[in-house]
Design an enzyme around this catalytic site. Structure first.
Site, PDB file in Angstrom:
ATOM      1  N   ARG A  35     -78.281 -31.982  11.239  1.00 36.69           N
ATOM      2  CA  ARG A  35     -78.611 -30.970  11.798  1.00 36.69           C
ATOM      3  C   ARG A  35     -80.027 -31.145  11.773  1.00 36.69           C
ATOM      4  O   ARG A  35     -81.080 -30.629  12.947  1.00 36.69           O
ATOM      5  CB  ARG A  35     -78.341 -29.374  11.128  1.00 36.69           C
ATOM      6  N   LYS A 222     -57.326 -21.529   9.909  1.00 35.56           N
ATOM      7  CA  LYS A 222     -57.120 -20.345  10.472  1.00 35.56           C
ATOM      8  C   LYS A 222     -56.902 -19.807  11.900  1.00 35.56           C
ATOM      9  O   LYS A 222     -57.904 -20.618  12.875  1.00 35.56           O
ATOM     10  CB  LYS A 222     -58.205 -18.554  10.320  1.00 35.56           C
ATOM     11  N   GLY A 378     -67.691 -27.230  12.451  1.00 37.23           N
ATOM     12  CA  GLY A 378     -68.067 -28.307  10.828  1.00 37.23           C
ATOM     13  C   GLY A 378     -67.188 -29.462  10.583  1.00 37.23           C
ATOM     14  O   GLY A 378     -67.724 -30.651  10.154  1.00 37.23           O
ATOM     15  N   GLY A 401     -68.787 -21.461  14.438  1.00 34.90           N
ATOM     16  CA  GLY A 401     -68.671 -20.473  14.809  1.00 34.90           C
ATOM     17  C   GLY A 401     -69.472 -20.190  16.416  1.00 34.90           C
ATOM     18  O   GLY A 401     -68.699 -19.564  17.039  1.00 34.90           O
TER      19      GLY A 401
HETATM   20  P1  AMP Z   1     -60.834 -24.945  10.009  1.00 34.16           P
HETATM   21  O1  AMP Z   1     -62.322 -24.177   9.265  1.00 34.16           O
HETATM   22  O2  AMP Z   1     -60.538 -23.239  10.800  1.00 34.16           O
HETATM   23  O3  AMP Z   1     -61.573 -25.340  10.673  1.00 34.16           O
HETATM   24  O4  AMP Z   1     -60.500 -24.919   8.914  1.00 34.16           O
HETATM   25  C1  AMP Z   1     -60.983 -26.514   8.486  1.00 34.16           C
HETATM   26  C2  AMP Z   1     -60.017 -26.837   7.356  1.00 34.16           C
HETATM   27  O5  AMP Z   1     -58.832 -26.845   7.472  1.00 34.16           O
HETATM   28  C3  AMP Z   1     -59.786 -27.508   6.153  1.00 34.16           C
HETATM   29  O6  AMP Z   1     -60.640 -27.737   4.992  1.00 34.16           O
HETATM   30  C4  AMP Z   1     -58.780 -28.173   6.144  1.00 34.16           C
HETATM   31  O7  AMP Z   1     -58.288 -28.887   4.923  1.00 34.16           O
HETATM   32  C5  AMP Z   1     -57.668 -26.561   6.354  1.00 34.16           C
HETATM   33  N1  AMP Z   1     -56.517 -27.456   7.109  1.00 34.16           N
HETATM   34  C6  AMP Z   1     -55.679 -28.570   7.639  1.00 34.16           C
HETATM   35  N2  AMP Z   1     -54.506 -28.386   7.980  1.00 34.16           N
HETATM   36  C7  AMP Z   1     -54.431 -28.174   6.860  1.00 34.16           C
HETATM   37  C8  AMP Z   1     -53.054 -27.356   6.684  1.00 34.16           C
HETATM   38  N3  AMP Z   1     -52.203 -28.231   7.444  1.00 34.16           N
HETATM   39  N4  AMP Z   1     -52.741 -26.731   5.373  1.00 34.16           N
HETATM   40  C9  AMP Z   1     -53.947 -26.160   4.941  1.00 34.16           C
HETATM   41  N5  AMP Z   1     -54.693 -26.249   4.825  1.00 34.16           N
HETATM   42  C10 AMP Z   1     -55.411 -26.809   5.911  1.00 34.16           C
END
Ligand code: AMP
Length: 420
Positions: A35, A222, A378, A401
């Site tokens: 960044r 999520k 990220g 975001g």
């Molecule tokens: P996000 O910030 O929503 O893009 O989520 C990223 C996070 O999702 C990372 O820290 C990953 O470790 C987690 N992640 C990815 N796949 C899985 C999964 N199958 N189960 C739990 N966490 C996950």
């Protein structure tokens, strides 16, 4: 887009909102300077024009003032090095002495202000209200904060003749330094820096003029964070790969059994509706046929490959399986525009990183064959960096975001403040 390119800064003082929200380790060393590096061309252009630069940013989520843990001071040595000028530091973004420092700043000099978020005024949310506070007291506190935010913004604006916004990472926030401040400068004296122009330009390119097939790859934890973007993209993309933890809400909505995998029960209906909308729109949704499942959320958990729609009780899907890796790679390599946000699995754990790594690799191969690839969020950006493909994709976004909100079709407050 009104950028710094068309403006001669000679003899002016410019206040630039940058995104120096960089990760620091225990020793306060920067572990990823992407960044900061991204903001260098903007700062150099202004300096080379013969102007003085005042930089302002946030770092992390401080809750008090000052909050040593979130000081921007550790950024100074690296910034001085990459700019090749000594960077001065004001240990408070407000106050008389900072005002004097900005007034004394000469052309060619750079001053970095301490973390804006030491002040609640930056975000405009009252801080430290007791839990049992009444609604009246809450609204009085909000009203008072609005006034305080006004004078905070005015003081920041008073430091300079020109306002430049180059912080894409916070462009989706209507904060003092990202949006409100723009109102205190006239049309000619507020503009976007190169980071903002690049980010918005690349996103526009993907959204308005994609070469088909256009593939969206989405993953991460999520569903609720990404569902609006996913829906908004349904009339633009040809196919979507859904991986990561978020896929299990969809798989459950389709009648699969997901063991103890991540699932957002409140998003099940939305997931179902999205699947139907995709079908109507002729968008192919790709789900993994197999998964790497584990009996515990840990790298050393017992793990095995399993049919992704029939997970046994007590097991959770933590990565996509070998067949999915093969299938997804084929889809990716046939795409001409690729947008990726979110890892395919828990890539931070070495036993569950294969899917994410393979997707990064396939995107690099597709890009080599002429596809346009944009990576954001990220974790996908971290993954692309970790596996060494940063230079093998078309564009790596600095905003997570902000990118998602852009993909949702929202006009970002940071963009609106300068353009309207
Ligand atoms: P996000 O910030 O929503 O893009 O989520 C990223 C996070 O999702 C990372 O820290 C990953 O470790 C987690 N992640 C990815 N796949 C899985 C999964 N199958 N189960 C739990 N966490 C996950």
């Amino acid at each position: 887009m009104k950028t710094i390119d068309g403006f001669d800064f000679k003899g002016k003082k410019a206040i630039v909102r940058v995104d120096f929200n960089v990760p620091l380790n225990e020793q306060k060393e920067i572990t990823d300077a992407t960044r900061i590096d991204a903001a260098v061309p903007t700062i150099k252009k202004i300096l080379n024009d013969g102007a003085a630069v005042i930089l302002m940013s946030h770092l992390g989520r401080p809750k008090k003032n000052p909050d040593e843990k979130y000081s921007l001071k550790p950024v100074v040595p690296y910034l001085s090095k990459v700019l090749n000028v000594p960077v001065q530091f004001a240990d408070d973004c407000m106050g008389e002495s900072t005002k004097n420092m900005t007034a004394a700043l000469k052309n060619g000099e750079v001053l970095l202000l301490e973390n804006l978020r030491f002040y609640a005024e930056e975000e405009g949310k009252p801080r430290g209200l007791p839990d049992d506070v009444s609604d009246e007291e809450k609204s009085a506190a909000k009203k008072a904060m609005k006034e305080q935010q006004k004078s905070f913004t005015q003081q920041l604006a008073s430091y300079a003749d020109v306002y430049v916004n180059d912080a894409f990472g916070t462009a989706h926030r209507a904060h003092a330094s990202t949006a409100l401040i723009a109102d205190l400068f006239d049309e000619q004296h507020k503009m976007f820096g190169y980071v903002m122009a690049n980010e918005v330009g690349n996103l526009e390119k993907v959204l308005k003029k994609p070469t088909h097939p256009f593939l969206f790859i989405v993953g991460g934890a999520k569903v609720s964070d990404k569902i609006a973007a996913l829906e908004h993209l349904l009339d633009k993309v040809d196919a979507i790969i859904i991986g990561g933890g978020m896929q299990y809400t969809f798989i459950k909505a389709m009648g699969g059994t997901i063991g103890s995998s991540l699932c957002e029960t409140e998003a099940l209906d939305v997931a179902k509706a999205t699947i139907e909308k995709a079908e109507k729109a002729g968008v192919k949704l790709h789900f993994a046929d197999d998964a790497i499942i584990a009996d515990n959320f840990a790298n050393d958990a017992n793990s095995k490959t399993c049919d992704n729609r029939h997970l046994p009780d007590g097991w959770m899907g933590l990565d996509i399986g070998p067949k999915a890796i093969h299938d997804f790679a084929e889809v990716i390599e046939n795409a001409k525009t690729i947008l990726w946000n979110g890892p395919m699995g828990v890539f931070e754990m070495s036993n569950f990183e294969k899917g994410t790594k393979a997707v990064a690799e396939a995107i690099a191969r597709a890009t080599k064959k002429g596809a346009y690839s944009l990576i954001g969020g990220g974790d996908s950006v971290a993954a692309i960096g970790k596996y060494g493909f940063k230079d093998d994709v078309s564009y790596v976004s600095t905003g997570g975001g902000a990118m998602i909100e852009y993909l949702e079709g929202k006009i970002l407050p940071g963009v609106k403040a300068i353009e309207s």
